[in-house]
Design a protein around this motif. Structure first.
Motif, PDB file in Angstrom:
ATOM      1  N   ASP A 128       2.861   2.297   7.373  1.00 31.26           N
ATOM      2  CA  ASP A 128       2.990   1.803   5.992  1.00 31.26           C
ATOM      3  C   ASP A 128       3.894   2.684   5.143  1.00 31.26           C
ATOM      4  O   ASP A 128       3.772   2.701   3.917  1.00 31.26           O
ATOM      5  CB  ASP A 128       1.611   1.689   5.333  1.00 31.26           C
ATOM      6  CG  ASP A 128       0.900   3.034   5.228  1.00 31.26           C
ATOM      7  OD1 ASP A 128       1.337   3.984   5.911  1.00 31.26           O
ATOM      8  OD2 ASP A 128      -0.086   3.132   4.471  1.00 31.26           O
ATOM      9  N   ASP A 129       4.817   3.380   5.783  1.00 34.29           N
ATOM     10  CA  ASP A 129       5.737   4.244   5.036  1.00 34.29           C
ATOM     11  C   ASP A 129       7.148   3.664   5.015  1.00 34.29           C
ATOM     12  O   ASP A 129       7.568   2.972   5.946  1.00 34.29           O
ATOM     13  CB  ASP A 129       5.786   5.648   5.638  1.00 34.29           C
ATOM     14  CG  ASP A 129       4.586   6.479   5.250  1.00 34.29           C
ATOM     15  OD1 ASP A 129       4.314   6.606   4.047  1.00 34.29           O
ATOM     16  OD2 ASP A 129       3.897   6.995   6.158  1.00 34.29           O
ATOM     17  N   SER A 141       4.760   5.721   0.594  1.00 34.68           N
ATOM     18  CA  SER A 141       3.915   4.682   1.163  1.00 34.68           C
ATOM     19  C   SER A 141       4.124   3.362   0.428  1.00 34.68           C
ATOM     20  O   SER A 141       4.502   3.344  -0.747  1.00 34.68           O
ATOM     21  CB  SER A 141       2.445   5.089   1.091  1.00 34.68           C
ATOM     22  OG  SER A 141       1.998   5.107  -0.258  1.00 34.68           O
ATOM     23  N   VAL A 142       3.867   2.260   1.118  1.00 35.87           N
ATOM     24  CA  VAL A 142       4.032   0.942   0.495  1.00 35.87           C
ATOM     25  C   VAL A 142       3.047   0.759  -0.650  1.00 35.87           C
ATOM     26  O   VAL A 142       3.344   0.051  -1.623  1.00 35.87           O
ATOM     27  CB  VAL A 142       3.865  -0.179   1.539  1.00 35.87           C
ATOM     28  CG1 VAL A 142       4.986  -0.143   2.551  1.00 35.87           C
ATOM     29  CG2 VAL A 142       2.510  -0.097   2.241  1.00 35.87           C
ATOM     30  N   GLY A 157       6.780  -2.172   4.973  1.00 40.32           N
ATOM     31  CA  GLY A 157       6.933  -0.775   5.329  1.00 40.32           C
ATOM     32  C   GLY A 157       7.618  -0.666   6.681  1.00 40.32           C
ATOM     33  O   GLY A 157       8.312  -1.583   7.114  1.00 40.32           O
TER      34      GLY A 157
END
Length: 411
Positions: free
Chosen positions: A306-307, A320-321, A329
């Motif tokens: 999720d980055d 991060s999202v 992401g």
């Protein structure tokens, strides 16, 4: 209700020592007069001029006056009412002047409005330092005559506590020769570290230490006291350009693979536009690795989860999202010449020459193909514009009242 102004001065001092950004300090000092008096309004100042980097092969004018160090901070601005965000970079020079810059590039952003930051959620997500070559005297208005013919990314590390202005600092940059160059506060010249199996590509501050990577992926930690290096990561061959970035506490290696983009001759373009099309490198792929410092190995990473990584001209950072307020992401946004020109050869101001590499598909596409990510950069959100309008209206009302008061006094 708790009276926060009654906190002990010793406790306020400890809190203030942990404020890393000027924005945090501004908000801390805005609470009350007691908190305002417990911390200085500004961070430590750096010299207005640094000496030239030594290089016998560089033809630098005798009128040169060294380098100027500027800090640029990337902020994420959010609306309290809407789940949208805006990325912006602010440059601060030695004269404490601030300018807006595109988040991933060096171009200035023309935004002549006032923003009321007290009603916006703002957080710092990255920063960078840049050395700019100066070729005008420091006793003149040299900041307006700054020459960017020579510009290098530099990383900075403070020595000692964060608050004391007497504490020193160390700068580390990649010399034009490909070697590492170090400058310590109180010294009059740079120190060139002679260790260089291959030219270095990037430098970073990670967990309070300088790390540097060369174009083979060989990674070292710099010992500032001895001006020496220690190997912590063996080479990773394959790519053409290496970058270092911290992501979720880990040190990652970003390996950029390039290819020469072959273009056909277009008689409708002038020679400068033709040169831009013919002499350019195109990014075709990225690979990612995580450092295992104990084994001195880089382990390949196939998923950023999720980055989102941002690879700019002078810095690399991850977000991060959830913090960004987006759904997509597992990708990297990067500056690329291929997406810096539109079909007619003009600069593409909307998408800022930014490409997106998706790790899941392995594809690279222009930022404009991802509206959710593109809106982080452009256009300026409506809620920013409305907020600036409110502030401007309030300022006009105050000016009107002041003028009326002056008229009454004169009567």
């Amino acid at each position: 209700m708790t009276d926060w102004s009654g906190l002990p001065k010793d406790l306020l001092y400890l809190i203030a020592k942990r404020l890393d950004t000027s924005l945090d300090r501004f908000r801390f000092r805005s609470v009350c007069s007691t908190w305002r008096s417990s911390v200085a309004p500004k961070r430590r100042r750096f010299p207005g001029r640094f000496p030239m980097l030594p290089d016998d092969n560089t033809n630098i004018s005798s009128t040169s006056f060294g380098f100027h160090l500027s800090k640029r901070t990337v902020f994420l601005v959010k609306s309290p009412q809407m789940a949208t965000s805006w990325l912006i970079k602010i440059e601060e020079d030695t004269l404490n002047r601030k300018r807006l810059i595109y988040p991933l590039k060096r171009h200035r952003f023309d935004f002549r409005k006032v923003v009321d930051i007290q009603n916006l959620n703002i957080c710092e997500i990255g920063h960078e330092y840049v050395l700019n070559y100066i070729n005008s005297p420091p006793n003149s208005n040299f900041m307006n005559e700054l020459c960017n013919l020579y510009m290098e990314k530099v990383v900075l590390m403070h020595l000692g506590s964060r608050e004391s202005d007497s504490d020193g600092f160390v700068l580390l940059t990649v010399h034009v020769s490909g070697k590492l160059a170090m400058f310590k506060s109180g010294h009059k010249k740079w120190t060139i570290l002679q260790y260089m199996p291959s030219p270095f590509d990037d430098v970073i501050v990670y967990k309070g230490r300088f790390y540097a990577v060369d174009n083979t992926g060989s990674t070292v930690v710099v010992d500032c006291s001895r001006c020496s290096v220690n190997l912590v990561g063996n080479p990773v061959f394959g790519g053409d350009k290496k970058y270092l970035v911290e992501c979720k506490g880990d040190l990652l290696l970003v390996d950029m693979h390039l290819s020469i983009d072959a273009a056909t001759f277009d008689p409708n373009l002038d020679w400068e536009q033709q040169l831009a099309y013919f002499v350019r490198e195109r990014t075709v792929m990225f690979k990612f690795y995580k450092l295992d410092e104990e084994r001195k190995e880089w382990a390949e990473v196939n998923n950023l989860k999720d980055d989102v990584l941002f690879l700019g001209e002078d810095s690399v950072f991850s977000v991060s999202v959830n913090k960004l307020g987006v759904n997509r992401g597992n990708c990297i946004l990067f500056v690329d010449n291929v997406y810096g020109l539109s079909e007619d050869g003009a600069d593409d101001d909307v998408h800022l020459g930014v490409g997106v590499f998706d790790l899941e598909s392995g594809c690279i596409k222009p930022l404009g193909n991802y509206p959710e990510l593109s809106k982080l950069f452009w256009p300026v959100p409506d809620w920013i514009a409305s907020r600036t309008l409110e502030v401007q209206n309030q300022a006009e009302e105050v000016a009107s009242l002041q003028a009326h008061f002056q008229d009454v006094v004169h009567l």
